[in-house]
Design a protein around this motif. Structure first.
Motif, PDB file in Angstrom:
ATOM      1  N   LEU A   1       0.831  -1.200   0.000  1.00 20.61           N
ATOM      2  CA  LEU A   1       0.000   0.000   0.000  1.00 20.61           C
ATOM      3  C   LEU A   1       0.869   1.255   0.000  1.00 20.61           C
ATOM      4  O   LEU A   1       0.523   2.256  -0.642  1.00 20.61           O
ATOM      5  N   VAL A   2       1.996   1.206   0.705  1.00 18.59           N
ATOM      6  CA  VAL A   2       2.931   2.343   0.698  1.00 18.59           C
ATOM      7  C   VAL A   2       3.444   2.572  -0.723  1.00 18.59           C
ATOM      8  O   VAL A   2       3.459   3.707  -1.217  1.00 18.59           O
ATOM      9  N   THR A   3       3.866   1.496  -1.394  1.00 17.42           N
ATOM     10  CA  THR A   3       4.391   1.619  -2.759  1.00 17.42           C
ATOM     11  C   THR A   3       3.316   2.134  -3.709  1.00 17.42           C
ATOM     12  O   THR A   3       3.584   2.982  -4.567  1.00 17.42           O
ATOM     13  N   LEU A   4       2.099   1.655  -3.544  1.00 15.45           N
ATOM     14  CA  LEU A   4       0.986   2.077  -4.392  1.00 15.45           C
ATOM     15  C   LEU A   4       0.683   3.557  -4.187  1.00 15.45           C
ATOM     16  O   LEU A   4       0.561   4.321  -5.163  1.00 15.45           O
ATOM     17  N   LEU A   5       0.589   3.982  -2.937  1.00 20.49           N
ATOM     18  CA  LEU A   5       0.285   5.383  -2.666  1.00 20.49           C
ATOM     19  C   LEU A   5       1.447   6.282  -3.094  1.00 20.49           C
ATOM     20  O   LEU A   5       1.226   7.393  -3.606  1.00 20.49           O
ATOM     21  N   GLN A   6       2.675   5.815  -2.902  1.00 27.10           N
ATOM     22  CA  GLN A   6       3.832   6.593  -3.333  1.00 27.10           C
ATOM     23  C   GLN A   6       3.770   6.859  -4.836  1.00 27.10           C
ATOM     24  O   GLN A   6       4.011   7.984  -5.297  1.00 27.10           O
ATOM     25  N   MET A   7       3.425   5.857  -5.602  1.00 32.84           N
ATOM     26  CA  MET A   7       3.354   6.019  -7.053  1.00 32.84           C
ATOM     27  C   MET A   7       2.252   6.990  -7.446  1.00 32.84           C
ATOM     28  O   MET A   7       2.426   7.835  -8.329  1.00 32.84           O
ATOM     29  N   LEU A   8       1.123   6.900  -6.762  1.00 31.76           N
ATOM     30  CA  LEU A   8       0.011   7.804  -7.061  1.00 31.76           C
ATOM     31  C   LEU A   8       0.358   9.244  -6.680  1.00 31.76           C
ATOM     32  O   LEU A   8       0.000  10.187  -7.396  1.00 31.76           O
ATOM     33  N   ILE A   9       1.053   9.422  -5.550  1.00 28.60           N
ATOM     34  CA  ILE A   9       1.462  10.773  -5.147  1.00 28.60           C
ATOM     35  C   ILE A   9       2.451  11.351  -6.152  1.00 28.60           C
ATOM     36  O   ILE A   9       2.353  12.526  -6.529  1.00 28.60           O
ATOM     37  N   GLU A  10       3.410  10.532  -6.584  1.00 23.62           N
ATOM     38  CA  GLU A  10       4.416  11.019  -7.531  1.00 23.62           C
ATOM     39  C   GLU A  10       3.806  11.365  -8.883  1.00 23.62           C
ATOM     40  O   GLU A  10       4.397  12.138  -9.650  1.00 23.62           O
ATOM     41  N   HIS A  11       2.627  10.808  -9.170  1.00 29.87           N
ATOM     42  CA  HIS A  11       1.927  11.118 -10.424  1.00 29.87           C
ATOM     43  C   HIS A  11       0.584  11.790 -10.146  1.00 29.87           C
ATOM     44  O   HIS A  11      -0.355  11.641 -10.933  1.00 29.87           O
ATOM     45  N   ARG A  12       0.513  12.542  -9.056  1.00 29.02           N
ATOM     46  CA  ARG A  12      -0.753  13.180  -8.670  1.00 29.02           C
ATOM     47  C   ARG A  12      -1.271  14.058  -9.810  1.00 29.02           C
ATOM     48  O   ARG A  12      -0.509  14.721 -10.508  1.00 29.02           O
ATOM     49  N   GLY A  13      -2.576  14.012  -9.982  1.00 25.41           N
ATOM     50  CA  GLY A  13      -3.196  14.779 -11.061  1.00 25.41           C
ATOM     51  C   GLY A  13      -3.161  14.088 -12.403  1.00 25.41           C
ATOM     52  O   GLY A  13      -3.764  14.569 -13.361  1.00 25.41           O
TER      53      GLY A  13
ATOM     54  N   ARG B   1      -4.158   1.048 -14.911  1.00 25.49           N
ATOM     55  CA  ARG B   1      -4.227  -0.083 -13.990  1.00 25.49           C
ATOM     56  C   ARG B   1      -3.040  -1.034 -14.198  1.00 25.49           C
ATOM     57  O   ARG B   1      -2.421  -1.492 -13.238  1.00 25.49           O
ATOM     58  N   GLU B   2      -2.752  -1.315 -15.469  1.00 24.74           N
ATOM     59  CA  GLU B   2      -1.687  -2.268 -15.756  1.00 24.74           C
ATOM     60  C   GLU B   2      -0.332  -1.757 -15.263  1.00 24.74           C
ATOM     61  O   GLU B   2       0.495  -2.532 -14.769  1.00 24.74           O
ATOM     62  N   ILE B   3      -0.102  -0.467 -15.401  1.00 23.57           N
ATOM     63  CA  ILE B   3       1.166   0.110 -14.953  1.00 23.57           C
ATOM     64  C   ILE B   3       1.281   0.033 -13.435  1.00 23.57           C
ATOM     65  O   ILE B   3       2.337  -0.318 -12.892  1.00 23.57           O
ATOM     66  N   LEU B   4       0.198   0.362 -12.735  1.00 22.71           N
ATOM     67  CA  LEU B   4       0.202   0.262 -11.273  1.00 22.71           C
ATOM     68  C   LEU B   4       0.456  -1.170 -10.834  1.00 22.71           C
ATOM     69  O   LEU B   4       1.287  -1.425  -9.951  1.00 22.71           O
ATOM     70  N   PHE B   5      -0.249  -2.095 -11.446  1.00 23.73           N
ATOM     71  CA  PHE B   5      -0.119  -3.500 -11.045  1.00 23.73           C
ATOM     72  C   PHE B   5       1.303  -4.002 -11.301  1.00 23.73           C
ATOM     73  O   PHE B   5       1.929  -4.632 -10.444  1.00 23.73           O
ATOM     74  N   LYS B   6       1.836  -3.679 -12.470  1.00 21.10           N
ATOM     75  CA  LYS B   6       3.174  -4.140 -12.828  1.00 21.10           C
ATOM     76  C   LYS B   6       4.229  -3.543 -11.896  1.00 21.10           C
ATOM     77  O   LYS B   6       5.184  -4.216 -11.498  1.00 21.10           O
ATOM     78  N   SER B   7       4.060  -2.278 -11.529  1.00 21.29           N
ATOM     79  CA  SER B   7       5.057  -1.604 -10.695  1.00 21.29           C
ATOM     80  C   SER B   7       4.998  -2.059  -9.244  1.00 21.29           C
ATOM     81  O   SER B   7       6.033  -2.294  -8.613  1.00 21.29           O
TER      82      SER B   7
ATOM     83  N   TRP C   1       3.457  -4.828  -7.928  1.00 23.30           N
ATOM     84  CA  TRP C   1       3.620  -6.273  -7.703  1.00 23.30           C
ATOM     85  C   TRP C   1       4.836  -6.836  -8.431  1.00 23.30           C
ATOM     86  O   TRP C   1       5.115  -8.017  -8.323  1.00 23.30           O
ATOM     87  N   ASP C   2       5.525  -5.981  -9.170  1.00 20.94           N
ATOM     88  CA  ASP C   2       6.779  -6.355  -9.823  1.00 20.94           C
ATOM     89  C   ASP C   2       6.615  -7.627 -10.649  1.00 20.94           C
ATOM     90  O   ASP C   2       7.357  -8.607 -10.493  1.00 20.94           O
ATOM     91  N   THR C   3       5.617  -7.598 -11.527  1.00 21.45           N
ATOM     92  CA  THR C   3       5.354  -8.749 -12.377  1.00 21.45           C
ATOM     93  C   THR C   3       4.949  -8.273 -13.759  1.00 21.45           C
ATOM     94  O   THR C   3       4.369  -7.196 -13.910  1.00 21.45           O
ATOM     95  N   GLY C   4       5.263  -9.074 -14.743  1.00 24.02           N
ATOM     96  CA  GLY C   4       4.864  -8.744 -16.102  1.00 24.02           C
ATOM     97  C   GLY C   4       3.464  -9.227 -16.427  1.00 24.02           C
ATOM     98  O   GLY C   4       2.903  -8.866 -17.468  1.00 24.02           O
ATOM     99  N   TYR C   5       2.879 -10.034 -15.534  1.00 22.08           N
ATOM    100  CA  TYR C   5       1.534 -10.562 -15.783  1.00 22.08           C
ATOM    101  C   TYR C   5       0.485  -9.559 -15.319  1.00 22.08           C
ATOM    102  O   TYR C   5       0.468  -9.155 -14.160  1.00 22.08           O
ATOM    103  N   THR C   6      -0.352  -9.128 -16.245  1.00 23.91           N
ATOM    104  CA  THR C   6      -1.394  -8.152 -15.895  1.00 23.91           C
ATOM    105  C   THR C   6      -2.775  -8.634 -16.327  1.00 23.91           C
ATOM    106  O   THR C   6      -3.672  -7.846 -16.558  1.00 23.91           O
ATOM    107  N   GLY C   7      -2.917  -9.953 -16.429  1.00 21.66           N
ATOM    108  CA  GLY C   7      -4.190 -10.486 -16.879  1.00 21.66           C
ATOM    109  C   GLY C   7      -5.302 -10.354 -15.861  1.00 21.66           C
ATOM    110  O   GLY C   7      -6.475 -10.330 -16.213  1.00 21.66           O
TER     111      GLY C   7
END
Length: 218
Positions: free
Chosen positions: A149-161, A166-172, A174-180
């Motif tokens: 949750l920290v990593t997720l919120l950090q990414m959203l804050i860094e890209h605020r606005g 979804r796929e980019i958030l999930f990949k970043s 969870w550090d996985t290439g699978y986004t199915g």
């Protein structure tokens, strides 16, 4: 986020605005057109610094500066003047800058007036994320977050606005290439809303952009 600035600028600014340059450097800039509106803003907000663009209001800014100083004695104030309306010998301003000057010069004069920034703290509006202690606070409430949750919120804050897909958030996160299957992301977004939103079912900050992803408005 480096700092929050209250910027008072009239509609008659003769020079190019300095605000885009400040925002590109990570500063949060809230703009009001008059000293009266600045006073209303300060009743509910606490910026780190006030900039009075007196030149844009065809004045030397003395009246606005003194009024703001009376309301917030501890807050640094920068007054931007022109050669037509100089401001001299007035202690209300922390710094007086006469046009023209660069964004870099403005930032250099701002730095000594701003609080020392903690690299482990990220902010977006009222949302404050403590990376070291994995805690988020918003409007007087504080919650502890999981590492993801920290990593997720950090990414959203860094890209605020911005809309983050979804796929980019999930990949970043969870550090996985699978986004199915990104349903796990939806669950984590729900948990984040419980931590930062007054009413998670009617989010004010963390918005769903249908068909695309999520956007943090703060």
């Amino acid at each position: 986020m480096k700092a929050k600035i209250l910027w008072i600028e009239g509609k008659r600014a003769a020079s190019p605005s300095l605000i885009p340059g400040l925002r590109r450097k990570g500063f949060s800039v809230d703009i009001v057109p008059t000293g009266t509106q600045a006073l209303h803003y300060l009743t509910e907000n606490r910026p780190n610094l006030i900039v009075v663009h007196a030149a844009s209001m065809r004045s030397n800014g003395r009246r606005n500066c003194r009024t703001l100083r009376n309301m917030r004695p501890e807050m640094p104030i920068i007054v931007i003047t022109s050669s037509d309306f100089p401001l001299e010998g007035d202690a209300c301003a922390s710094v007086v800058l006469e046009l023209p000057f660069t964004t870099r010069k403005l930032i250099n004069r701002m730095k000594p007036l701003l609080p020392v920034q903690d690299e482990n703290m990220l902010s977006a509006g009222p949302i404050n994320l403590d990376l070291r202690n994995r805690r988020v606070s918003c409007n007087g409430r504080e919650e502890r977050l999981t590492p993801r949750l920290v990593t997720l919120l950090q990414m959203l804050i860094e890209h605020r606005g911005e809309v983050v897909q979804r796929e980019i958030l999930f990949k970043s996160v969870w550090d996985t290439g699978y986004t199915g299957d990104t349903r796990t992301l939806d669950v984590h977004i729900s948990w984040l809303r419980q931590a930062i939103e007054e009413n998670p079912r009617q989010p004010v900050f963390l918005k769903t952009i249908r068909g695309l992803g999520y956007r943090l408005d703060a």
